[in-house]
Scaffold this active site. Structure first.
Site, PDB file in Angstrom:
ATOM      1  N   LYS A 159      47.580  50.006  32.393  1.00  0.00           N
ATOM      2  CA  LYS A 159      49.023  50.151  32.545  1.00  0.00           C
ATOM      3  C   LYS A 159      49.962  51.354  32.071  1.00  0.00           C
ATOM      4  CE  LYS A 159      49.646  46.665  28.605  1.00  0.00           C
ATOM      5  NZ  LYS A 159      50.841  45.894  29.216  1.00  0.00           N
TER       6      LYS A 159
ATOM      7  N   ARG B  37      49.777  48.864  21.997  1.00  0.00           N
ATOM      8  CA  ARG B  37      48.808  47.647  23.089  1.00  0.00           C
ATOM      9  C   ARG B  37      47.822  49.078  24.082  1.00  0.00           C
ATOM     10  NH1 ARG B  37      53.445  45.151  25.567  1.00  0.00           N
ATOM     11  NH2 ARG B  37      53.834  43.182  25.074  1.00  0.00           N
TER      12      ARG B  37
ATOM     13  N   GLY C 104      43.767  40.266  26.970  1.00  0.00           N
ATOM     14  CA  GLY C 104      42.641  40.102  25.776  1.00  0.00           C
ATOM     15  C   GLY C 104      42.111  39.696  25.243  1.00  0.00           C
TER      16      GLY C 104
ATOM     17  N   ARG D  27      52.775  43.678  38.200  1.00  0.00           N
ATOM     18  CA  ARG D  27      51.774  43.824  38.332  1.00  0.00           C
ATOM     19  C   ARG D  27      51.401  42.420  39.910  1.00  0.00           C
ATOM     20  NH1 ARG D  27      49.568  39.915  33.420  1.00  0.00           N
ATOM     21  NH2 ARG D  27      51.601  38.096  34.119  1.00  0.00           N
TER      22      ARG D  27
ATOM     23  N   HIS E 169      20.182  18.908  43.046  1.00  0.00           N
ATOM     24  CA  HIS E 169      20.065  18.194  44.853  1.00  0.00           C
ATOM     25  C   HIS E 169      21.293  17.118  44.986  1.00  0.00           C
ATOM     26  CE1 HIS E 169      19.241  14.563  47.082  1.00  0.00           C
ATOM     27  NE2 HIS E 169      18.127  15.165  48.257  1.00  0.00           N
TER      28      HIS E 169
ATOM     29  N   SER F 289      14.194  34.342  58.197  1.00  0.00           N
ATOM     30  CA  SER F 289      15.232  33.860  57.635  1.00  0.00           C
ATOM     31  C   SER F 289      15.335  34.210  55.917  1.00  0.00           C
ATOM     32  CB  SER F 289      15.636  32.235  57.869  1.00  0.00           C
ATOM     33  OG  SER F 289      16.668  31.661  57.495  1.00  0.00           O
TER      34      SER F 289
ATOM     35  N   TYR G 173      22.757  37.582  61.171  1.00  0.00           N
ATOM     36  CA  TYR G 173      23.514  36.355  60.720  1.00  0.00           C
ATOM     37  C   TYR G 173      23.288  35.919  59.432  1.00  0.00           C
ATOM     38  CZ  TYR G 173      19.457  33.264  61.146  1.00  0.00           C
ATOM     39  OH  TYR G 173      18.063  32.812  60.685  1.00  0.00           O
TER      40      TYR G 173
END
Lengths: 897, 897
Positions: B36, B106, B115, B362, B478, B787, B874
């Site tokens: 900030k 702040r 927050g 922002r 599933h 794989s 892949y």
């Protein structure tokens, strides 16, 4: 058949002679000559009378395969020369019709591969030489029987014809003559059988059975080398990690016969008694007989020594009495061989017409009891060192000595066979219900608990039973693990037994047995036996104690025990346990006086409800721990926080649910729904272990409080406090342990504040997930010790549930996919590497991190060897395996140095 | 409160000023000034009107903690000087009773932690300055409301008093006056509330609320630095891997007010339309209002531009119309900021008495559609490169565009919320039974299948349904996995829904819904909605296509799909799939025309019986594969051999068992017994995967034959053959693959011989067990590809069943034990390392080994990033995630370079 090609070039030495008191080779030339060949050479070099022969080297085997399965050309001359020499030594001639030399052709590789490759005996027989043998042996029947055996064996091994084709001919001959037994056939009958065999070969092969004895020999040599690549041998090598390129040697040796009249004999002998270990020549022999007759049991063999004859009360004379010269010779040989090999030997010998021939010597098999006595005696005789004595005992064999065993002389009516899940023999009345088991126990009546499978709910019944039999589950099923932990005999996975709970019956081997009928189980053999079989109690004094004492002197790792009951803890301490490595607190939760509160806790709708129920359990848990801490005073005790998923504590039957609901004063449907909510598809991978402590931290807090309060109290009563080690199970990440340790430490501070006393304790973790092994560096920043939970680590690394593995793991081992059951011996390449990674990363981030193992493998000698390699500080195992682990740890330390 | 100690020594620069068109800092000084602070400085340096202020650096935070939570002594002088300067810029004075300077305090750390830490607004108010504010604002009510808000916020943040204590006083005041809303309170009422607040503070603290504005500021500085270590912030940092020692900076900034009359205003603006991406200033504002009023919705905000006002059809004037100068200024600023930051900006501004102040800029949030348009437009405007455009799109956001979505303007009666298991919206009549779903589909009626959980037996019903709702199971249950694979919307684990199958009803949110009632599910949000909600169909043209085209230019990894039906395969190919990475053959086994033969095969007592049943399945499997091969012609197709345990194919209910027995002509008890024999405690770790091929090689042989025959046939019809890749699942050791590959290759030889054609194919393995990762070097000697099955690898590495994880995994993430669900994003530290080990060892023993991933993670952008790092060839994912994977793979390639 592969006749050697003709070539005159100079060839390497492919044939090594032995016999006549000298040999080309020695025992050290195992790689070239194979084990058998090297040993035969060694016996010759010792001056022992070995039937002469020669070894065709493993290099020939390599050449055979390099040359597309053809024997090297230059071998012919070397073999011919060797054969001639052998003939000269024994005074016979290969192929001679008057005095034929017969030989055996046997494989012999570097590593023992018993029965995997082919053998041909009596080679050298044909239509002419068989007559010579008949004359020399004065027994035409013997000669033709030998000939037909040779044709059958040769045709099978070399020509590839199936055995049963020959058996059919023999059976037909017996049928035609109305004979029942082979022994009824006369010489003439055997001649006719031989004719039939030869006709079969000619019919199948299109050429007659080879009459040329040299062609026979070349055929046999090729076939035996070829058998190195048969399927059995390939599988065996894969299972035993024997390289394919080692190859085999082949031994060709003159046949000798113990059945050439009253001056001939054959026998086996041990240099010490293999049952008791007593130092005395022990064995049996038969006059005018062949080796197979001793084994076949048709004639009763006679004792070798007079002493033994007297013990047996036999009226048949001993060898010492009837063949004093051969006996004296044998006695001298046995002393020489035992001194040379520095171990008890198992000898085979034949006396042919008054001359003693040594056919084999090898280290003799023995009972566990004998092994102990022999090792201790030999160390005292200075034949071997004490460390060697320690290394001589197979730790697993001690299991026989730690449990009652069946009287080997008693009859056994075996009705089914399962897995040898927990050693020891037990006998009692059949019960199918754990409650019945408990009632019977209270009434002083021994029972065998018979279940399809057991669950933690059955613990009280398992405790009450003398033995446990299940029809499902493997070596590491619930029944098996718990039974071994309790030292209770167990046969698991006896699939042929069918239980009908409703009828109160079981059927096995065609019998239907009722509740109350007596059965006996042999947990070491996996046998289920009808009726009562007498048992023998274990004796742990004497040689056993001496070996263990010697072992402890060289051992590096501590040996702890897995125990949660005072009874187990006491047994383990008597067996030399140096603390508890795993106390499974959930077993305590099942005790009758607290299961109700446990269930209330689980069924409570909120944290307050759970805390209220936990408050009832706290004093009971504290007392549990206090007893353990008192028994183990001065030693470390590792306590694992609650591990199983909560549904394991809840009943499953409709009736039990209704009972529970009534006891709790709630609607049965609410109880049923909560049980339904807790159901898991894969409980092993479910909401358990530290996941419980994350979601219900109040359970861990109660347990921590019980542990710390008990430790302070027990410290006061004994004066020697334990150091509790609080163990968090199933940790995958550091963050889990972070949060749980924070809670435990907070409770520790509170308890110390309340008691006004300092308390030393450790907080650590089980390492039982692959994720934890990889993240061990991070976890060790929080954990003060690691304990490898290799059961679950094996399950997760392999993705195999031990409870469900019975269906395929046996087949995996049979098909050679796995060398050993990874739940019995740690899989070094996978699980072992994970342990190594965890140990290294853990110690890198926390030098001196205490490392142990508490999985079932902690009592397995091979796995203990791995633990030594990884550098663990201790192993922990079930009480009855503590002595085994002490010995195995000592051996591991010796082997590492 | 930590007053700075007095010390005159020279101090480092701890305070960085900004405002008045210049700043000490820049955007690059994020580490020192926080995000900030750096951004406020940057705006100043751009010459934008930012309320002046100063940043206290992160070094002060470090000093604060090093010094036992005390601010460094020398800070005082720097802050005083900075405050004086700020006052000068805004023409006010801190603590002045006439024209008081008010400031906000702040936190602002390097990484955004929205927050998590504390803020204090309106600081500088006390009993005197509040009067000055009232006079300057001409609004005493506003002044006293601001004062009471300040007291409440300060007391909470700095003094540690709880909010509700103040709320109680306010509520009492409203009750006394008979008010319902805060807005009814007058200035006098607020004065009384302030008096009550001050009394509360004095009572609790024993001293009055601080009236010294400097003391207020020191207190606030200390508290905001202190909030770096509050629990929320610690947890947030742990979750986002933010180091503790970064610390936070603190920004002190002059307050500006948009509620100082008709020349004041406040608003928010986007530099482009965040919904559509259109290039036009977009936003809303309110005259004489504060920022919170815009958000609160009490007054309707007005449009900023005239164009927008017309579109909205609003009668309220636009900012462009009523504040032309401020609007022109804002327009200039927006162009400057977007050009500077090279992205669409989200601005906050306030006009105080005619002067425009920028409070924040922002990067603006936007819809997926807008993101695509903005990225494409900006690339075409040359503001960013095409590669930057590709990197600008969050791949996961594309999911919104690939499925129907609920019309955002429609009402939603949400009755329950579950997990967003498979995106898209669907609407239909409730059915509870898969058969009913199928019937309804055949009757052309859309249905939602509602189940407690689904199993492979339900597949036909899942295919038939528009959407799936389950009350149990997680994101990888599933139902969830299958639904994502089919592109069917699914909400899983909606625990608040109770199903009564018997009654044909479900209850949720107090409603009881019957079979046939209409519901809508939103699989992207996890919502279950009563009644029908209109949906919007996806549109994949335009900007979407452009971005994907740009992405494909930079992508290195191939993207394949997981598909087994022709429909899925076709969709995937349309979405750009470059082959099939996983075809799960078991899904084919459930089809109605073959399940009977499958069950016969399972129930057969011997191999011959199994082979007879398999012969019936063969032609059907061959046709399945042939269709797939035709659709995928020219591309590789990986087919996994049968994976699930056989019991999954058998019915479980008594009725279904009876039906099956009748159909097969056998005793129901035999069927029931066989089902019982096949039962497993942990099916995930049971007799499945390659273990089936080891025990029943005939199944693998049938499948291999179907694959090879289909490949040859499809090659003829299409002219472009696929290269089948036969994939063996759940391999743990090389020996397993050895034995199975041998069978497959033998079948391959046979089929090629029969067909008289050559066929190229590969045999490889899933890598889905930790044991396989460690043994990958050995396995790669046999496997021609790997794989990664990361679903099972995650399950086994963590020891967590994905089906059972719903109960605790959510809590794990909430409590910060896990950063993300490891079934959604690969756990890099554990599973990722296992993959890395496997890839390295595999390629070491077989250079060029083809590596892919076919677990659910293959469609997760973060996991795709890991795959790029490991160097996979892949990724394979469900059809609807193919475009996401193409984009994510491109981004991964760009980020790696």
């Amino acid at each position: 058949m592969n006749q050697p090609e003709q070539n005159t070039s100079h060839a390497p030495k492919w044939v090594y002679m032995f016999g006549d008191g000298i040999a080309d080779g020695t025992a050290e030339m195992r790689d070239l000559l194979g084990g058998k060949g090297a040993n035969l050479a060694e016996m010759c070099n010792l001056g022992l009378p070995v039937p002469p022969g020669f070894t065709v080297t493993t290099e020939v085997c390599a050449a055979y395969y390099d040359n597309d399965r053809a024997l090297p050309e230059a071998l012919g001359a070397q073999v011919d020369a060797a054969l001639a020499h052998v003939g000269k030594v024994v005074g016979a001639e290969f192929g001679s019709r008057d005095n034929p030399l017969l030989v055996s052709v046997r494989s012999g590789s570097r590593a023992s591969m018993p029965g995997m490759m082919d053998t041909v005996l009596n080679l050298g027989l044909n239509d002419e030489t068989v007559e010579g043998l008949a004359k020399r042996s004065l027994d035409a029947r013997f000669a033709y029987d030998s000939y037909r055996r040779f044709i059958q064996m040769y045709s099978n091994v070399v020509l590839g014809l199936e055995h049963h084709r020959f058996e059919d001919i023999l059976e037909a001959a017996k049928d035609d003559n109305g004979y029942a037994l082979d022994t009824e056939l006369s010489a003439q009958d055997w001649r006719e059988v031989v004719a039939g065999y030869k006709a079969l070969v000619e019919e199948e092969r299109g050429e007659p059975f080879p009459q040329d004895v040299h062609a026979q020999l070349w055929g046999a040599l090729g076939a035996v080398f070829g058998s190195w690549q048969n399927q059995r041998a390939i599988t065996y090598r894969r299972l035993h990690s024997i390289p394919d390129d080692w190859g085999t040697a082949v031994n060709v040796q003159a046949m000798v016969f113990g059945n050439m009249g009253e001056t001939s004999a054959t026998g086996v002998a041990f240099t010490r008694n293999p049952s008791t270990g007593e130092k005395a020549l022990f064995g049996e022999f038969l006059i005018n007989a062949q080796g197979e007759d001793v084994v076949a049991g048709i004639r009763t063999p006679q004792a070798i020594t007079e002493a033994e004859r007297r013990i047996n009360g036999s009226s048949e004379p001993s060898m010492e009495a009837v063949m004093p010269e051969s006996f004296a010779h044998l006695k001298a040989i046995y002393e020489k061989l035992e001194g040379h090999y520095r171990d008890m030997q198992d000898l085979e010998f034949t006396v042919q017409e008054g001359k003693l021939w040594m056919l084999q010597t090898r280290t003799g098999k023995r009972t566990a009891r004998a092994a102990l006595k022999i090792a201790v005696d030999m160390a005292r005789e200075k034949l071997i060192s004490r460390q060697e004595a320690v290394l001589r005992i197979d730790p697993s064999s001690l299991d026989q000595l730690l449990h009652p065993t069946l009287d080997p002389r008693a009859e056994r009516d075996i009705v089914a066979t399962g897995l040898p899940a927990s050693p020891g023999a037990a006998c009692g009345a059949i019960v199918f219900d754990p409650d019945d088991a408990e009632q019977a126990r209270n009434a002083g009546k021994p029972v065998i608990l018979v279940r399809v499978e057991t669950s933690p709910e059955d613990i009280h019944g398992m405790h009450a039973a003398e033995g446990i039999l299940t029809t499902r589950g493997g070596m590491t099923s619930h029944a098996a693990v718990v039974a071994r932990g309790m030292g209770t005999p167990c046969v698991s996975g006896a699939g042929a037994v069918r239980i009908d709970y409703a009828a109160g019956t079981m059927t096995a081997g065609g019998h239907t047995l009722n509740k109350g009928d007596i059965i006996t189980i042999d947990g070491a053999a996996g046998h289920v036996i009808r009726g009562e079989v007498p048992t023998i109690q274990p004796d742990l004094t004497g040689d056993f104690g001496v070996i263990i004492e010697w072992a402890d002197k060289v051992r590096r790792m501590e040996v702890r025990t897995n125990a949660e009951t005072p009874g187990d803890a006491r047994v383990a301490r008597e067996f030399g346990a140096e603390g508890i490595g795993l106390c499974r607190t959930e077993h305590m939760f099942f005790e009758a006086d607290r299961i109700q509160a446990v269930r209330e806790m689980i069924l409570a709708g909120d944290e307050a409800g759970r805390r209220a129920a936990l408050a009832k359990i706290l004093p009971m848990q504290r007392n549990d721990f206090k007893s353990l801490f008192e028994i183990m005073s001065g030693l470390p005790v590792t306590i694992r926080l609650l591990d199983p998923p909560l549904h394991e504590f809840l009943p499953s039957g409709e009736k039990e649910i209704a009972q529970l609901a009534e006891a709790m004063g709630v609607d049965p449907e609410i109880v049923a729904r909560r049980i339904g909510d807790l159901h898991e598809f894969n409980p092993m991978l479910g909401h358990r272990g530290c996941r419980l402590a994350i979601t219900y931290p109040e359970i861990a807090e109660m347990q921590a409080r019980a542990i710390f309060e008990a430790a302070i109290e027990a410290g006061k009563t004994t004066g020697k406090a334990v150091i509790p080690e609080v163990m968090v199970p199933l940790v995958a990440t550091r963050a889990e342990l972070d949060q749980i340790k924070e809670r435990i430490v907070a409770v520790g501070e509170q308890v110390q504040g309340e008691a006004g006393e300092r308390l030393d304790y450790l907080v650590g973790t089980m390492i039982e997930l692959p994720r934890a092994c990889l993240g061990a560096g991070d976890i060790a920043k929080v954990a003060e010790f690691f304990s490898f939970g290799t059961n679950d680590l094996t399950q997760t690394a392999f993705g195999i549930s031990r409870d469900d593995s019975a269906g395929f793991l046996a087949e995996y081992i049979r098909k050679g996919v796995l060398e050993a059951d990874p739940f019995i011996t740690i899989d070094r390449a996978g699980v072992g590497e994970l342990m190594k990674i965890a140990a290294e990363r853990g110690r890198e981030s926390r030098p001196g991190l205490k490392l142990g193992i508490c999985g079932e493998h902690g009592g397995d000698p091979a796995s203990i060897g791995l633990c030594e390699t990884i550098g663990l500080d201790y192993v922990s195992c079930s009480p009855f395996r503590v002595p085994i682990a002490r010995l195995a740890a000592a051996q591991a330390a010796l082997r590492k140095n």
